[in-house]
Every structure is written in C-alpha cells, then in structure tokens.
Scaffold this motif. Structure first.
Motif, PDB file in Angstrom:
ATOM      1  N   HIS B  33      18.973   1.740  -4.786  1.00  0.00           N
ATOM      2  CA  HIS B  33      19.543   0.437  -4.442  1.00  0.00           C
ATOM      3  C   HIS B  33      18.639  -0.719  -4.851  1.00  0.00           C
ATOM      4  O   HIS B  33      19.125  -1.789  -5.217  1.00  0.00           O
ATOM      5  N   VAL B  34      17.327  -0.476  -4.796  1.00  0.00           N
ATOM      6  CA  VAL B  34      16.403  -1.528  -5.233  1.00  0.00           C
ATOM      7  C   VAL B  34      16.643  -1.827  -6.716  1.00  0.00           C
ATOM      8  O   VAL B  34      16.689  -2.987  -7.138  1.00  0.00           O
ATOM      9  N   GLY B  35      16.839  -0.769  -7.510  1.00  0.00           N
ATOM     10  CA  GLY B  35      17.100  -0.924  -8.954  1.00  0.00           C
ATOM     11  C   GLY B  35      18.331  -1.777  -9.191  1.00  0.00           C
ATOM     12  O   GLY B  35      18.327  -2.690 -10.037  1.00  0.00           O
ATOM     13  N   VAL B  36      19.398  -1.518  -8.444  1.00  0.00           N
ATOM     14  CA  VAL B  36      20.640  -2.288  -8.608  1.00  0.00           C
ATOM     15  C   VAL B  36      20.432  -3.738  -8.179  1.00  0.00           C
ATOM     16  O   VAL B  36      20.928  -4.670  -8.831  1.00  0.00           O
ATOM     17  N   LEU B  37      19.664  -3.923  -7.115  1.00  0.00           N
ATOM     18  CA  LEU B  37      19.411  -5.295  -6.658  1.00  0.00           C
ATOM     19  C   LEU B  37      18.674  -6.108  -7.715  1.00  0.00           C
ATOM     20  O   LEU B  37      18.938  -7.304  -7.895  1.00  0.00           O
ATOM     21  N   PHE B  38      17.769  -5.458  -8.438  1.00  0.00           N
ATOM     22  CA  PHE B  38      17.068  -6.154  -9.524  1.00  0.00           C
ATOM     23  C   PHE B  38      18.063  -6.589 -10.601  1.00  0.00           C
ATOM     24  O   PHE B  38      18.009  -7.716 -11.099  1.00  0.00           O
ATOM     25  N   SER B  39      18.973  -5.672 -10.965  1.00  0.00           N
ATOM     26  CA  SER B  39      19.992  -6.015 -11.973  1.00  0.00           C
ATOM     27  C   SER B  39      20.830  -7.190 -11.491  1.00  0.00           C
ATOM     28  O   SER B  39      21.122  -8.135 -12.239  1.00  0.00           O
ATOM     29  N   LEU B  40      21.209  -7.143 -10.226  1.00  0.00           N
ATOM     30  CA  LEU B  40      22.035  -8.221  -9.676  1.00  0.00           C
ATOM     31  C   LEU B  40      21.274  -9.547  -9.652  1.00  0.00           C
ATOM     32  O   LEU B  40      21.848 -10.607  -9.916  1.00  0.00           O
ATOM     33  N   ALA B  41      19.967  -9.456  -9.360  1.00  0.00           N
ATOM     34  CA  ALA B  41      19.149 -10.680  -9.329  1.00  0.00           C
ATOM     35  C   ALA B  41      19.140 -11.333 -10.708  1.00  0.00           C
ATOM     36  O   ALA B  41      19.231 -12.575 -10.819  1.00  0.00           O
ATOM     37  N   ILE B  42      19.049 -10.508 -11.756  1.00  0.00           N
ATOM     38  CA  ILE B  42      19.059 -11.060 -13.122  1.00  0.00           C
ATOM     39  C   ILE B  42      20.357 -11.827 -13.364  1.00  0.00           C
ATOM     40  O   ILE B  42      20.356 -12.964 -13.838  1.00  0.00           O
ATOM     41  N   PHE B  43      21.490 -11.196 -13.018  1.00  0.00           N
ATOM     42  CA  PHE B  43      22.777 -11.872 -13.232  1.00  0.00           C
ATOM     43  C   PHE B  43      22.937 -13.094 -12.326  1.00  0.00           C
ATOM     44  O   PHE B  43      23.582 -14.070 -12.697  1.00  0.00           O
ATOM     45  N   PHE B  44      22.327 -13.049 -11.154  1.00  0.00           N
ATOM     46  CA  PHE B  44      22.401 -14.169 -10.222  1.00  0.00           C
ATOM     47  C   PHE B  44      21.788 -15.423 -10.864  1.00  0.00           C
ATOM     48  O   PHE B  44      22.361 -16.511 -10.818  1.00  0.00           O
ATOM     49  N   TYR B  45      20.640 -15.222 -11.520  1.00  0.00           N
ATOM     50  CA  TYR B  45      19.981 -16.380 -12.139  1.00  0.00           C
ATOM     51  C   TYR B  45      20.612 -16.754 -13.470  1.00  0.00           C
ATOM     52  O   TYR B  45      20.679 -17.940 -13.821  1.00  0.00           O
ATOM     53  N   ILE B  46      21.108 -15.733 -14.199  1.00  0.00           N
ATOM     54  CA  ILE B  46      21.816 -16.055 -15.447  1.00  0.00           C
ATOM     55  C   ILE B  46      23.065 -16.886 -15.141  1.00  0.00           C
ATOM     56  O   ILE B  46      23.428 -17.796 -15.890  1.00  0.00           O
ATOM     57  N   SER B  47      23.705 -16.565 -14.032  1.00  0.00           N
ATOM     58  CA  SER B  47      24.966 -17.259 -13.704  1.00  0.00           C
ATOM     59  C   SER B  47      24.760 -18.771 -13.525  1.00  0.00           C
ATOM     60  O   SER B  47      25.684 -19.559 -13.715  1.00  0.00           O
ATOM     61  N   ASP B  48      23.528 -19.133 -13.190  1.00  0.00           N
ATOM     62  CA  ASP B  48      23.222 -20.563 -13.066  1.00  0.00           C
ATOM     63  C   ASP B  48      23.351 -21.288 -14.406  1.00  0.00           C
ATOM     64  O   ASP B  48      23.522 -22.513 -14.444  1.00  0.00           O
ATOM     65  N   LEU B  49      23.218 -20.519 -15.490  1.00  0.00           N
ATOM     66  CA  LEU B  49      23.296 -21.119 -16.831  1.00  0.00           C
ATOM     67  C   LEU B  49      24.727 -21.199 -17.331  1.00  0.00           C
ATOM     68  O   LEU B  49      24.994 -21.824 -18.353  1.00  0.00           O
ATOM     69  N   VAL B  50      25.647 -20.511 -16.637  1.00  0.00           N
ATOM     70  CA  VAL B  50      27.007 -20.383 -17.165  1.00  0.00           C
ATOM     71  C   VAL B  50      27.863 -21.582 -16.763  1.00  0.00           C
ATOM     72  O   VAL B  50      28.126 -21.817 -15.584  1.00  0.00           O
ATOM     73  N   ARG B  51      28.239 -22.332 -17.792  1.00  0.00           N
ATOM     74  CA  ARG B  51      29.145 -23.480 -17.557  1.00  0.00           C
ATOM     75  C   ARG B  51      30.235 -23.379 -18.615  1.00  0.00           C
ATOM     76  O   ARG B  51      30.148 -23.987 -19.679  1.00  0.00           O
ATOM     77  N   VAL B  52      31.235 -22.558 -18.381  1.00  0.00           N
ATOM     78  CA  VAL B  52      32.317 -22.376 -19.367  1.00  0.00           C
ATOM     79  C   VAL B  52      33.655 -22.464 -18.657  1.00  0.00           C
ATOM     80  O   VAL B  52      33.747 -22.211 -17.449  1.00  0.00           O
ATOM     81  N   PRO B  53      34.707 -22.795 -19.431  1.00  0.00           N
ATOM     82  CA  PRO B  53      36.026 -22.933 -18.795  1.00  0.00           C
ATOM     83  C   PRO B  53      36.518 -21.632 -18.154  1.00  0.00           C
ATOM     84  O   PRO B  53      37.292 -21.682 -17.187  1.00  0.00           O
ATOM     85  N   ALA B  54      36.073 -20.493 -18.691  1.00  0.00           N
ATOM     86  CA  ALA B  54      36.571 -19.217 -18.161  1.00  0.00           C
ATOM     87  C   ALA B  54      36.172 -19.012 -16.702  1.00  0.00           C
ATOM     88  O   ALA B  54      36.841 -18.281 -15.966  1.00  0.00           O
ATOM     89  N   PHE B  55      35.069 -19.647 -16.300  1.00  0.00           N
ATOM     90  CA  PHE B  55      34.610 -19.483 -14.910  1.00  0.00           C
ATOM     91  C   PHE B  55      34.463 -20.856 -14.270  1.00  0.00           C
ATOM     92  O   PHE B  55      33.777 -21.738 -14.794  1.00  0.00           O
ATOM     93  N   ALA B  56      35.099 -20.999 -13.126  1.00  0.00           N
ATOM     94  CA  ALA B  56      35.130 -22.307 -12.466  1.00  0.00           C
ATOM     95  C   ALA B  56      33.746 -22.770 -12.032  1.00  0.00           C
ATOM     96  O   ALA B  56      33.457 -23.957 -12.013  1.00  0.00           O
ATOM     97  N   SER B  57      32.890 -21.793 -11.681  1.00  0.00           N
ATOM     98  CA  SER B  57      31.554 -22.158 -11.196  1.00  0.00           C
ATOM     99  C   SER B  57      30.578 -21.037 -11.530  1.00  0.00           C
ATOM    100  O   SER B  57      30.999 -19.919 -11.837  1.00  0.00           O
TER     101      SER B  57
END
Lengths: 243, 268
Positions: B33-57
């Motif tokens: 589970h720690v391994g998965v949490l690390f993967s999720l953390a990466i996407f959590f911070y990447i998501s801050d960079l995502v500003r596209v019409p496909a995703f509202a936020s």
C-alpha cells in the motif's frame, strides 16, 4: 469390493469409477512395450520396457545413473507420456481415464523438492488430501493416519523451512501415501532418513502391501532403496531384468 | 454434485495456501500500500499542472488518474499468476499438482482465486486511503457495484494471463507480461482519455475489454460520465471475458499435454 480394509476404505476409489477386483496374483499394473527416447541421446532411455505388478507387490528397481529410473517413475506417475507402449492400472489406461488413474497413484519425487517453505506440515497434509479429492471425513482420517504413520505429530505445526532434511523427507513420504493409493512410486525414498524413519517407511510399505497396494521404488545401483523389496530388478539398456 | 464439492474443497485448499504464504510475510501488506500511495502522490502533484478542457479542475484529473492506478492494481493481480506457476515449477510443487486427481489445469485456475480476492480488497483499502490522504471523494454508495465489475475485468485479463501460463508451462518463461500491462494502460485510458491517442491507434481502445472496465469503474467509483450506455459496456466486458477465458484454458490444456509428450512438464 473395498480396496483397503481400514477406516480409509473409500480413499482410493476414483470418483464415478467402480474398482474392479483383481484375483490375487493377477497383475494390477501392466506396462507393455514402453519406450522413451530423449532428444540428444543415441539410444532410447526406455526401450520396450515390460513390467507387471500384482496386489501386494513391492518392487525395487536399480540401475546406473541415467539408466531411466526416474523416467520410468514419471511415466507411471502420469507426468510424462511414453513415445510408445501402454500403461494400465486396474484396467485404467494411462492417458485416457487420467483423473481416475491419478487417484490410484502416489508419487515421491527425487530430492527434497515439492514442499512449500512457509506452510506448516499440517497444512501440507490438508492441502494434498484436498488435491487428492478426498471428502471431509476421509480427509481428516487420512491426515491423522499419515501423521501417525510417519510420526509427524510433534512437527505438525512447524513450517517446512524450519525442518531438518530427514523431517522433510518424512513429510514428503506421508504425502505420497496420504490417499492410500494403489500404486506408490518412490524415487530414492531413503534419502536423509535415519534408522527410525526407515522403519516407519518399511511399516508404511508393509501396510500398503497388506491392503493390496503396490510399491515401486527406484534408486541407484549399489545403494539401498530403503525397501524390503520382494523383487529387485535392474534397469539396463532400457529394459528391466532380474538383478 | 459430490465431485463438484470435492473440487471446490481442493480450490479452497489452494486459496488458503496462497493466503497463508501471503500473510506469512508480515510487511508485504504494508509495503504494497505504501508503494501505491507513492504513485498516487505523484499523480496528486502532477494534477496541479493540469489545466485542460477535458478536466474541469486539477482535482478531477487526480480522481481520473487515481482510479486508473487503483484499477491497474486489480488487473495486475491476475498477471502475477504466470510468475506463481513458474515458482511452482522451480519448487517442484507443480509436479504434485500434475499427479493429483485435481489435476494441473484445475490447480492453475485455482491459483487465480487469492489474487482476485486480494485485489478487490486492496482496491477498497486503496480507495479509502486515497480519500483519507488526498481528499478523493468516491461515490461510496456505488462502490459495491464496482466489485463485480472489477472482478470481471480482472478475469478478462486473467484470460491473457492464462496464455502466459501456457507459455511458462511449455517454454518455461513468459516474456512480455509486463509489456502487456503497459500496453493496456496506454490504450485503455488508465491515466489519460483515449481521445488523446493518435487516430491510427485509437481503434485499439474498442477491441479489448479493459476500456469498458476502466470506464465503468471510473463511473462507479468517482462518478465520471460514461461515453455511451453502461449496459453496452457491461455486455462488452462480459462478452470479451466469456470468449477469452475458454481460449486461455484451452491454451493451458494444450501446453500441458504437449509438455507431457515432450517430457518437459517437470523441467524448469
């Protein structure tokens, strides 16, 4: 007719297959013209091999390293198909009625493999009793009998990776005899066994023979197989001959 | 009926064996589970960079990717079975299965049980952790519906895993299992919408069962809208599994018989 006469009397019965009684002395295992040629070898390892075993038979097969002893056991155990020839056990042809055939077979493979390091002895016995398709009552009786037969009571709760080699061999032997098969195939069964454990093995073989079962053990020439065999055969040039 | 009961007991024995071995490594549950949490953390911070019409936020992209990570875990569970079979061959325990009345094919199929159950449990735990740690807001009331969908999706990949098992039995190795998962995560839209794929490869999203599995799970877990009818996706998922599983079983059966004839069944 029951195959064996104790409280495990239904253990060796294949699901949906009625056992046929063989008159005493008539062969129950009939091996005819079995050949196996391994790639890269000049001569066939087994070359028209013939073998007959009757209920109660205990046979020891010796031969030089690479003579084909393990190949023979693996063919009889259903792990290998012969290039030619037939194997019939109690009227069941190997390769045709595979599930019913396998119910009649107990196999001890060579070495110390075939165990799960982190599983206890008791769990091994339970697992293999389940894989042998024994029902609940028979399973409990078989596990109890197997543990008694090979004196596994004290180590039943221990993990296999914490056992000595001799203890592991006793577990492996118990698994081979567990479902009271008609034919027990043993590849170098005496490996790592002390004199007490050898006596347990002799007892198990005697019990199996007394119930009308058969034992076939193989081992290298000049080294005891651990059996008080009634017949000793030599495997040479792909065929069996009296030793 | 008696025979069915005995087969069920044998399968349960293998399930219990796998569970015992799994839990005998006490830290495995935590590290997984720690391994998965690390993967999720990466996407959590990447998501801050995502500003596209496909995703509202940024949060909606994180929800999208997080479900992809969770689903990947579930699907991946069945792809571990070829490795398990290889370990059985090396340990010599496969021989015991092969000489048992239960037989090698039924034994191999039973090896899928623990990974499947474990994957579904892991999915739920990861979902809860993602909500707790990263503030994901799953639609909890629909999570029970996601369980059978995840199981059928894993079974569909199980059919692919059976082809790799057949390769392990026959050739003692199955190169490519990891690539299959990577390819699936690419064309099934695990981390980004398949609409972003170039046109020449986009068709591949429609000819495998994982796109409908991911779409359905995303809809059930985080309320992501579906492109079409939910029933059409369910039919596609079940249909693929129903066709692929018998093919996988046939491949394993053929591999075992061929190895018996060649004398390689006990080799590793």
């Amino acid at each position: 007719m029951p195959l064996i006469d104790d409280d495990r009397s239904d253990l060796a019965l294949p699901v949906g297959v009625e056992p046929r009684a063989a008159p005493a002395g008539d062969p129950l295992l009939v091996v005819e013209g079995v050949s196996k040629h391994w790639p890269g070898r000049d001569a066939p390892t087994l070359d028209g091999l013939e073998l007959r075993m009757a209920p109660g038979d205990v046979v020891s097969v010796t031969g030089r390293n690479g003579a084909g002893k393990t190949t023979l056991l693996r063919i009889l155990g259903g792990l290998l198909s012969p290039d030619r020839g037939t194997v019939e056990l109690d009227g069941l042809r190997l390769g045709r009625a595979r599930r019913a055939y396998q119910r009649q077979i107990g196999l001890l493979t060579p070495g110390d493999r075939g165990l799960y390091a982190r599983l206890t002895v008791a769990r091994h016995l339970d697992l293999w009793a389940r894989l042998a398709l024994l029902d609940g009552g028979s399973r409990a009786a078989a596990i109890r009998a197997g543990a008694e037969q090979f004196d596994l009571g004290e180590i039943a709760g221990m993990r296999v990776d914490r056992l000595s080699m001799g203890q592991r061999q006793r577990v492996r032997l118990a698994l081979a005899f567990l479902h009271a098969p008609r034919l027990v195939l043993l590849d170098e069964p005496a490996t790592s066994l002390d004199s007490v454990a050898l006596d347990l093995l002799h007892g198990a073989i005697d019990d199996a023979a007394a119930r009308g079962g058969m034992c076939l053990a193989v081992g290298p020439e000049g080294v005891a197989t651990g059996l008080a065999a009634r017949r000793t055969l030599l495997l040479r040039d792909g065929r069996l001959e009296p030793a | 009926m008696r025979a069915f009961r005995l087969h069920l007991a044998a399968a349960a024995g293998l399930f219990r064996r796998d569970a015992t071995v799994y839990f005998s490594y006490r830290w495995r549950l935590v590290t997984q589970h720690v391994g998965v949490l690390f993967s999720l953390a990466i996407f959590f911070y990447i998501s801050d960079l995502v500003r596209v019409p496909a995703f509202a936020s940024p949060g909606s992209y994180f929800a999208y990717a997080a479900v992809g990570v969770i689903i990947l875990q579930v699907l991946q569970s069945t792809l571990d079975v070829p490795t398990t079979v290889r370990q059985e061959l090396v340990a010599g325990t496969f021989e015991r299965m092969a000489v048992s009345p239960f037989g090698p094919v039924a034994s191999i199929l039973s090896l899928f049980l623990f990974p499947l159950v474990s994957a579904v449990v892991t999915m739920l735990v990861t979902l809860a952790l993602t909500a707790l740690v990263f503030g994901l807001d799953p639609t909890w009331e629909r999570v029970p519906l996601a369980i059978p969908v995840a199981a059928v999706g894993a079974l569909a990949l199980g059919a692919v895993a059976l082809l790799f098992v057949a390769m392990v039995v026959r050739f003692k190795q199955a190169p490519g299992a990891a690539y299959v998962l990577a390819l699936i995560s690419l064309v099934a839209g695990f981390y980004f919408p398949t609409a972003l794929l170039p046109a020449w490869i986009r068709w591949s999203s429609d000819v495998q069962p994982f796109t409908p599995a991911v779409d359905l799970l995303r809809n059930l877990l985080v309320g992501q809208p579906l492109h079409g009818s939910a029933w059409a996706d369910v039919a596609k998922l079940v249909g693929f599994s129903a066709v692929l599983l018998p093919v996988g079983v046939a491949a394993v059966t053929i591999a075992i018989e061929r190895s018996r004839r060649l004398g390689t069944l006990t080799e590793y």
